[in-house]
Motif scaffolding. Structure first.
Motif, PDB file in Angstrom:
ATOM      1  N   ARG A   1     -20.600  -1.896  -6.530  1.00 28.15           N
ATOM      2  CA  ARG A   1     -19.299  -2.149  -7.055  1.00 28.15           C
ATOM      3  C   ARG A   1     -19.509  -2.957  -8.483  1.00 28.15           C
TER       4      ARG A   1
ATOM      5  N   THR B   1      -4.415  -5.382  -7.718  1.00 26.37           N
ATOM      6  CA  THR B   1      -5.102  -6.173  -6.843  1.00 26.37           C
ATOM      7  C   THR B   1      -4.101  -6.849  -5.722  1.00 26.37           C
TER       8      THR B   1
ATOM      9  N   ASP C   1      -8.213  -0.397 -10.643  1.00 22.49           N
ATOM     10  CA  ASP C   1      -7.633  -0.225  -9.213  1.00 22.49           C
ATOM     11  C   ASP C   1      -8.581  -0.519  -8.249  1.00 22.49           C
ATOM     12  N   GLU C   2      -7.796  -2.022  -7.614  1.00 24.37           N
ATOM     13  CA  GLU C   2      -8.667  -2.754  -6.767  1.00 24.37           C
ATOM     14  C   GLU C   2      -9.882  -3.047  -7.125  1.00 24.37           C
TER      15      GLU C   2
ATOM     16  N   VAL D   1     -12.978  -4.555  -4.353  1.00 19.01           N
ATOM     17  CA  VAL D   1     -13.223  -4.045  -3.221  1.00 19.01           C
ATOM     18  C   VAL D   1     -14.841  -4.402  -3.130  1.00 19.01           C
ATOM     19  N   SER D   2     -15.353  -4.649  -1.816  1.00 20.63           N
ATOM     20  CA  SER D   2     -16.721  -4.886  -1.498  1.00 20.63           C
ATOM     21  C   SER D   2     -17.535  -6.035  -2.044  1.00 20.63           C
TER      22      SER D   2
ATOM     23  N   ASP E   1     -17.006   4.171  -7.621  1.00 23.66           N
ATOM     24  CA  ASP E   1     -17.937   3.444  -8.231  1.00 23.66           C
ATOM     25  C   ASP E   1     -18.307   4.497  -9.744  1.00 23.66           C
TER      26      ASP E   1
ATOM     27  N   ASN F   1       0.813  -1.132  -0.152  1.00 21.79           N
ATOM     28  CA  ASN F   1      -0.129   0.009  -0.025  1.00 21.79           C
ATOM     29  C   ASN F   1       0.746   1.178   0.090  1.00 21.79           C
TER      30      ASN F   1
ATOM     31  N   ALA G   1     -11.598   3.221 -11.217  1.00 21.57           N
ATOM     32  CA  ALA G   1     -10.701   3.552  -9.982  1.00 21.57           C
ATOM     33  C   ALA G   1     -11.607   3.100  -8.657  1.00 21.57           C
ATOM     34  N   HIS G   2     -11.207   3.913  -7.642  1.00 24.39           N
ATOM     35  CA  HIS G   2     -11.827   3.274  -6.309  1.00 24.39           C
ATOM     36  C   HIS G   2     -13.280   3.746  -6.227  1.00 24.39           C
TER      37      HIS G   2
ATOM     38  N   THR H   1      -1.655   3.030  -7.828  1.00 24.26           N
ATOM     39  CA  THR H   1      -2.768   4.189  -8.221  1.00 24.26           C
ATOM     40  C   THR H   1      -2.013   5.198  -8.910  1.00 24.26           C
TER      41      THR H   1
END
Length: 208
Positions: free
Chosen positions: A123, A173, A141-142, A145-146, A73, A37, A70-71, A42
């Motif tokens: 998501r 990821t 990017d990730e 997530v969720s 939505d 991290n 991106a992060h 990013t």
């Protein structure tokens, strides 16, 4: 369509975070970005997507080739699931949203306002936008997530279908998506912002 980075240096807040990056993402390829991290994944994706300029080096890719996830939505909360997808389809000159609804298990939610969805449903809707862009290169990017395990599987299947049809994906990821992919670890390219010869670059990023 392929994306090529040559001797790329990228920055965050005007301070170099990665330098000397060179790689090519070819049609039919999945490249997974790895690194701790804060290592610059990013920042690299944002630079490749054209949201901020590189400090050095160059990025070569066909015009209108990139779809960036991106992060956030990127949804309009007051619009329904179908209306959100229809909007993005119209922006990118496509019409049929049914395959995207089906691929991400959103058919039963098509008339639900986006603001009433769960985090995982939002998501899935955000990722479904990729399918209506018609863009060949996905920068993500990730993206999981969720998502629960079943939804991660839906996403992985969407990536497989995309690359099988000649698309490509660059994904930051930390999890194993079960994809046939190459790993690109950014750690060896970490820049030293305190190097004696280093002078901070002017702050020229589009967003912080």
């Amino acid at each position: 369509m392929e994306l090529t980075a040559r001797d790329l240096t990228v920055s965050r807040g005007g301070v170099p975070v990665l330098e000397g990056l060179s790689f090519t993402l070819k049609p039919g390829q999945v490249l997974v970005l790895r690194g701790p991290n804060g290592s610059g994944k990013t920042t690299l994706l944002r630079t490749l997507a054209g949201l901020q300029p590189p400090l050095a080096g160059e990025v070569s890719l066909p015009p209108e080739a990139i779809a960036y996830g991106a992060h956030a939505d990127g949804l309009k909360g007051t619009l329904t699931v179908a209306e959100n997808l229809a909007f993005w389809a119209s922006v990118h000159g496509t019409r049929d949203i049914e395959p995207a609804l089906t691929r991400f298990n959103l058919l039963g939610l098509r008339n639900r306002a986006a603001q009433s969805l769960s985090a995982g449903q939002k998501r899935r809707l955000g990722l479904a936008r990729l399918l209506v862009t018609g863009r060949a290169i996905w920068l993500l990017d990730e993206p999981t997530v969720s998502l629960d395990a079943a939804s991660v599987g839906l996403f992985a299947d969407a990536v497989r279908t995309h690359v099988a049809s000649g698309g490509a994906a660059l994904i930051a990821t930390h999890i194993d998506l079960g994809l046939e992919a190459e790993i690109f670890d950014v750690t060896p390219f970490k820049a030293d912002p305190d190097a004696p010869s280093r002078t901070p670059a002017a702050f020229d990023e589009a967003f912080t």
